[in-house]
Design a protein around this motif. Structure first.
Motif, short mmCIF file in Angstrom:
data_model
loop_
_atom_site.label_atom_id
_atom_site.label_comp_id
_atom_site.label_asym_id
_atom_site.label_seq_id
_atom_site.Cartn_x
_atom_site.Cartn_y
_atom_site.Cartn_z
N GLU A 1 33.73 -30.86 -77.03
CA GLU A 1 34.74 -31.88 -77.32
C GLU A 1 34.12 -33.10 -78.00
O GLU A 1 33.10 -33.62 -77.56
CB GLU A 1 35.41 -32.32 -76.02
CG GLU A 1 36.56 -33.25 -76.22
CD GLU A 1 37.21 -33.63 -74.90
OE1 GLU A 1 37.74 -34.73 -74.84
OE2 GLU A 1 37.16 -32.83 -73.96
N ARG B 1 33.22 -36.77 -76.10
CA ARG B 1 33.40 -36.51 -74.67
C ARG B 1 32.84 -37.66 -73.84
O ARG B 1 31.70 -38.07 -74.01
CB ARG B 1 32.71 -35.21 -74.28
CG ARG B 1 32.76 -34.97 -72.76
CD ARG B 1 32.09 -33.70 -72.39
NE ARG B 1 33.18 -32.74 -72.18
CZ ARG B 1 33.04 -31.45 -72.20
NH1 ARG B 1 31.88 -30.91 -72.46
NH2 ARG B 1 34.06 -30.67 -71.99
N LEU C 1 34.47 -44.16 -74.27
CA LEU C 1 35.63 -45.04 -74.17
C LEU C 1 35.47 -46.19 -75.15
O LEU C 1 34.37 -46.71 -75.32
CB LEU C 1 35.79 -45.58 -72.75
CG LEU C 1 36.11 -44.55 -71.67
CD1 LEU C 1 36.14 -45.23 -70.31
CD2 LEU C 1 37.44 -43.87 -71.95
N GLN D 1 50.24 -33.97 -80.83
CA GLN D 1 49.20 -33.67 -79.85
C GLN D 1 47.95 -34.54 -80.01
O GLN D 1 47.12 -34.60 -79.11
CB GLN D 1 48.80 -32.20 -79.96
CG GLN D 1 49.94 -31.26 -79.65
CD GLN D 1 49.55 -29.81 -79.90
OE1 GLN D 1 48.42 -29.43 -79.71
NE2 GLN D 1 50.52 -29.02 -80.31
N PRO E 1 47.71 -38.07 -77.33
CA PRO E 1 47.14 -37.95 -75.98
C PRO E 1 45.62 -37.76 -76.00
O PRO E 1 44.91 -38.26 -75.13
CB PRO E 1 47.85 -36.73 -75.39
CG PRO E 1 49.12 -36.62 -76.14
CD PRO E 1 48.81 -37.12 -77.54
N ARG E 2 45.14 -37.06 -76.99
CA ARG E 2 43.68 -36.86 -77.10
C ARG E 2 42.97 -38.18 -77.40
O ARG E 2 41.87 -38.42 -76.92
CB ARG E 2 43.35 -35.84 -78.18
CG ARG E 2 43.76 -34.42 -77.78
CD ARG E 2 43.24 -33.40 -78.73
NE ARG E 2 41.78 -33.34 -78.66
CZ ARG E 2 41.04 -32.59 -79.44
NH1 ARG E 2 41.62 -31.82 -80.33
NH2 ARG E 2 39.74 -32.58 -79.33
N THR F 1 44.24 -41.35 -76.74
CA THR F 1 44.43 -42.35 -75.69
C THR F 1 43.49 -42.16 -74.52
O THR F 1 43.15 -43.12 -73.84
CB THR F 1 45.88 -42.39 -75.19
OG1 THR F 1 46.27 -41.08 -74.78
CG2 THR F 1 46.82 -42.88 -76.26
N LYS F 2 43.02 -40.96 -74.27
CA LYS F 2 42.08 -40.78 -73.16
C LYS F 2 40.71 -41.39 -73.48
O LYS F 2 39.88 -41.52 -72.60
CB LYS F 2 41.95 -39.31 -72.78
CG LYS F 2 41.23 -38.43 -73.76
CD LYS F 2 41.19 -37.00 -73.23
CE LYS F 2 40.43 -36.11 -74.17
NZ LYS F 2 40.40 -34.74 -73.69
N HIS F 3 40.50 -41.82 -74.72
CA HIS F 3 39.26 -42.49 -75.10
C HIS F 3 39.40 -44.01 -75.15
O HIS F 3 38.45 -44.70 -75.50
CB HIS F 3 38.77 -41.96 -76.45
CG HIS F 3 38.35 -40.54 -76.40
ND1 HIS F 3 37.20 -40.12 -75.78
CD2 HIS F 3 38.95 -39.42 -76.88
CE1 HIS F 3 37.10 -38.80 -75.88
NE2 HIS F 3 38.15 -38.36 -76.54
N LYS G 1 39.68 -47.63 -73.46
CA LYS G 1 39.39 -48.35 -72.22
C LYS G 1 40.70 -48.94 -71.70
O LYS G 1 41.64 -49.16 -72.46
CB LYS G 1 38.39 -49.48 -72.46
CG LYS G 1 36.99 -49.01 -72.74
CD LYS G 1 36.07 -50.19 -72.92
CE LYS G 1 34.66 -49.72 -73.22
NZ LYS G 1 33.75 -50.86 -73.49
N GLU G 2 40.75 -49.24 -70.40
CA GLU G 2 41.94 -49.87 -69.84
C GLU G 2 42.19 -51.20 -70.56
O GLU G 2 41.26 -52.00 -70.74
CB GLU G 2 41.75 -50.12 -68.35
CG GLU G 2 43.00 -50.61 -67.68
CD GLU G 2 42.86 -50.71 -66.17
OE1 GLU G 2 43.54 -51.57 -65.60
OE2 GLU G 2 42.08 -49.95 -65.59
#
Length: 85
Positions: free
Chosen positions: A2, A5, A8, A31, A34-35, A37-39, A41-42
């Motif tokens: 990935e 991986r 962030l 698609q 979502p891939r 946004t998981k990277h 940071k808050e």
């Protein structure tokens, strides 16, 4: 493996990403977010930049750009490829 991986980021800039995906991997545009946004940071931000659709015609000298775009699209179609959008 990935890409990115575990990485962030504070900011993600998706510059013409959706248009590029449409040209090379149609039906995958929804698609990608979502891939990405998981990277983030808050509290991070994602900027999505794109290109407005080019009109068929406009008044004045700017119509040259519309005509060149139509010519480009015709060449792409004649080469049996898919035009963007």
């Amino acid at each position: 493996e990935e890409l990115c991986r575990g990485e962030l980021y504070d900011t993600i800039l998706a510059d013409y990403l959706v248009g590029a995906i449409d040209g090379f991997s149609p039906y995958y545009q929804d698609q990608i977010f979502p891939r990405l946004t998981k990277h983030l940071k808050e509290g991070g931000r994602m900027y999505v930049v794109g290109l407005n659709p080019i009109p068929d015609t406009v008044d004045g000298d700017a119509n040259l750009f519309c005509r060149v775009t139509k010519l480009r699209d015709a060449c792409i179609l004649l080469a049996s490829h898919r035009c963007y959008r």
